[in-house]
Design an enzyme around this catalytic site. Structure first.
Site, mmCIF file in Angstrom:
data_model
loop_
_atom_site.group_PDB
_atom_site.id
_atom_site.type_symbol
_atom_site.label_atom_id
_atom_site.label_comp_id
_atom_site.label_asym_id
_atom_site.label_seq_id
_atom_site.Cartn_x
_atom_site.Cartn_y
_atom_site.Cartn_z
ATOM 1 C CE1 TYR A 64 -11.326 36.531 -20.104
ATOM 2 C CE2 TYR A 64 -10.637 37.311 -22.266
ATOM 3 C CZ TYR A 64 -10.837 37.539 -20.916
ATOM 4 O OH TYR A 64 -10.537 38.757 -20.366
ATOM 5 N NE ARG A 67 -7.920 34.380 -17.044
ATOM 6 C CZ ARG A 67 -8.482 35.523 -16.659
ATOM 7 N NH1 ARG A 67 -8.830 36.419 -17.543
ATOM 8 N NH2 ARG A 67 -8.682 35.769 -15.388
ATOM 9 C CB ILE A 100 -14.080 36.013 -13.779
ATOM 10 C CG1 ILE A 100 -12.694 35.490 -14.244
ATOM 11 C CG2 ILE A 100 -14.125 37.536 -13.924
ATOM 12 C CD1 ILE A 100 -12.416 35.750 -15.725
ATOM 13 C CG HIS A 116 -13.511 42.769 -12.607
ATOM 14 N ND1 HIS A 116 -12.233 42.773 -12.091
ATOM 15 C CD2 HIS A 116 -13.924 44.057 -12.578
ATOM 16 C CE1 HIS A 116 -11.892 44.024 -11.759
ATOM 17 N NE2 HIS A 116 -12.907 44.814 -12.036
HETATM 18 P P1 OAD Z 1 -3.271 41.034 -9.079
HETATM 19 O O1 OAD Z 1 -2.583 39.974 -9.841
HETATM 20 O O2 OAD Z 1 -3.087 42.434 -9.512
HETATM 21 O O3 OAD Z 1 -2.846 40.951 -7.557
HETATM 22 C C1 OAD Z 1 -2.846 39.753 -6.847
HETATM 23 C C2 OAD Z 1 -2.462 40.038 -5.422
HETATM 24 O O4 OAD Z 1 -2.531 38.827 -4.695
HETATM 25 C C3 OAD Z 1 -1.055 40.598 -5.241
HETATM 26 O O5 OAD Z 1 -1.114 41.714 -4.348
HETATM 27 C C4 OAD Z 1 -0.277 39.439 -4.605
HETATM 28 O O6 OAD Z 1 0.743 39.888 -3.719
HETATM 29 C C5 OAD Z 1 -1.365 38.704 -3.863
HETATM 30 N N1 OAD Z 1 -1.161 37.263 -3.678
HETATM 31 C C6 OAD Z 1 -0.603 36.368 -4.519
HETATM 32 N N2 OAD Z 1 -0.664 35.134 -4.023
HETATM 33 C C7 OAD Z 1 -1.286 35.237 -2.822
HETATM 34 C C8 OAD Z 1 -1.668 34.293 -1.810
HETATM 35 N N3 OAD Z 1 -1.430 32.984 -1.923
HETATM 36 N N4 OAD Z 1 -2.298 34.777 -0.712
HETATM 37 C C9 OAD Z 1 -2.548 36.102 -0.565
HETATM 38 N N5 OAD Z 1 -2.214 37.016 -1.477
HETATM 39 C C10 OAD Z 1 -1.600 36.599 -2.593
HETATM 40 O O7 OAD Z 1 -4.822 40.619 -9.030
HETATM 41 P P2 OAD Z 1 -6.073 41.559 -8.693
HETATM 42 O O8 OAD Z 1 -5.757 42.538 -7.660
HETATM 43 O O9 OAD Z 1 -7.222 40.642 -8.462
HETATM 44 O O10 OAD Z 1 -9.237 42.738 -14.035
HETATM 45 O O11 OAD Z 1 -6.283 42.292 -10.069
HETATM 46 C C11 OAD Z 1 -7.363 43.155 -10.221
HETATM 47 C C12 OAD Z 1 -7.875 43.095 -11.612
HETATM 48 O O12 OAD Z 1 -6.808 43.313 -12.536
HETATM 49 C C13 OAD Z 1 -8.424 41.737 -12.035
HETATM 50 O O13 OAD Z 1 -9.767 41.543 -11.648
HETATM 51 C C14 OAD Z 1 -8.291 41.785 -13.523
HETATM 52 C C15 OAD Z 1 -6.866 42.290 -13.560
HETATM 53 O O14 OAD Z 1 -6.407 42.804 -14.731
HETATM 54 C C16 OAD Z 1 -9.777 42.581 -15.236
HETATM 55 O O15 OAD Z 1 -9.493 41.651 -15.966
HETATM 56 C C17 OAD Z 1 -10.766 43.643 -15.593
#
Ligand code: OAD
Length: 255
Positions: A64, A67, A100, A116
């Protein structure tokens, strides 16, 4: 497709945005899934669960703090700035985020629901103590400290105020998010794989209530099969073009 999305947004009655790690990718913050994502190099069960923290708090804090360092130096990108402008224009009612990193706030949005947690906050594992290190001005000293952080009130271990896997989401934030989704007629989903629930229910709620869902992503996600408009591309670039079209649409009442 972008004209269609602009039209939906310009005619919306209650627009909300639902964001994930992809919205902050252009600010230099790594996403979680896919190539180069955090979960490629770290195991969730070693760094992001309550059990991991009990077993090895030093490892979890190292993850953390790494990050925290990235996020404290990151700046909002065009996607965050466009969302702030849409709120100022009176079009966007709230941003519901899984992130976050605090970047929606830094960009200027006022109505934000953090599902989150927030990387800049720490909380005690025992008492009610909570501190936002950015606001208290102690973030730099906190990052330099080598020992595990202790609560100034009861001396127990401090932990990041973020949601770990296996933990419930903050109930107030979740209820607020679901209520906003129930009242929304359009949901703009930006940069999320939409794989983590209950957060990812937000766009489904809007859709189930007859609303429209617009997605901005570099590739298809879990929500893509139900979206009305899919805008492929980087969030910062797509959102900037979208804002231009929305403004044009608002000026030209015929759109
Ligand atoms: P992910 O890493 O799962 O997904 C990121 C998404 O952003 C993917 O669908 C990519 O295709 C897209 N992406 C990447 N770069 C991009 C850009 N420049 N423009 C537009 N899209 C882009 O992240 P989250 O969906 O946020 O939870 O993940 C959800 C949760 O899973 C997080 O909050 C975290 C994680 O584990 C916890 O830690 C509880």
């Amino acid at each position: 497709m972008i004209e269609e999305a602009a039209k939906i947004i310009a005619h919306s009655r209650f627009l909300i945005a639902f964001t994930g790690a992809g919205v902050s990718a252009e600010s230099g913050i790594p996403t979680f899934r896919g190539r180069g994502g955090l979960w490629e190099n770290y195991r969730i069960e070693e760094v992001a669960t309550p059990e991991a923290f009990r077993r090895d708090p030093n490892l979890v804090w190292a993850f953390y703090k790494m990050r925290m360092k990235i996020m404290k130096d990151a700046k909002p990108n065009n996607a965050h700035l466009v969302l702030a402008e849409l709120e100022k224009m009176g079009i966007l009612r709230a941003v519901i985020t899984q992130n976050i990193d605090n970047l929606h706030k830094e960009a200027g949005n006022q109505h934000i629901v953090e599902l989150h947690g927030n990387i800049h906050r720490v909380k005690c594992t025992r008492c009610d103590y909570m501190e936002n290190l950015l606001e208290s001005g102690k973030l730099e000293d906190f990052l330099k400290e080598k020992n595990l952080p202790k609560c100034p009130e009861c001396a127990s271990l401090l932990r990041p105020d973020v949601v770990w896997f296996g933990e419930p989401l903050p109930q107030e934030a979740l209820q607020k998010a679901f209520k906003l989704a129930e009242g929304a007629d359009v949901c703009l989903v930006i940069g999320t794989s939409a794989q983590v629930f209950p957060a990812a229910y937000v766009p489904y709620i809007v859709k189930d209530n007859g609303g429209s869902v617009i997605e901005v992503n570099t590739k298809e996600s879990g929500i893509t099969p139900i979206v009305d408009v899919f805008l492929r591309g980087k969030a910062g670039e797509v959102m900037q073009s979208l804002l231009v079209k929305v403004k044009r649409c608002l000026e030209n009442k015929k759109c």
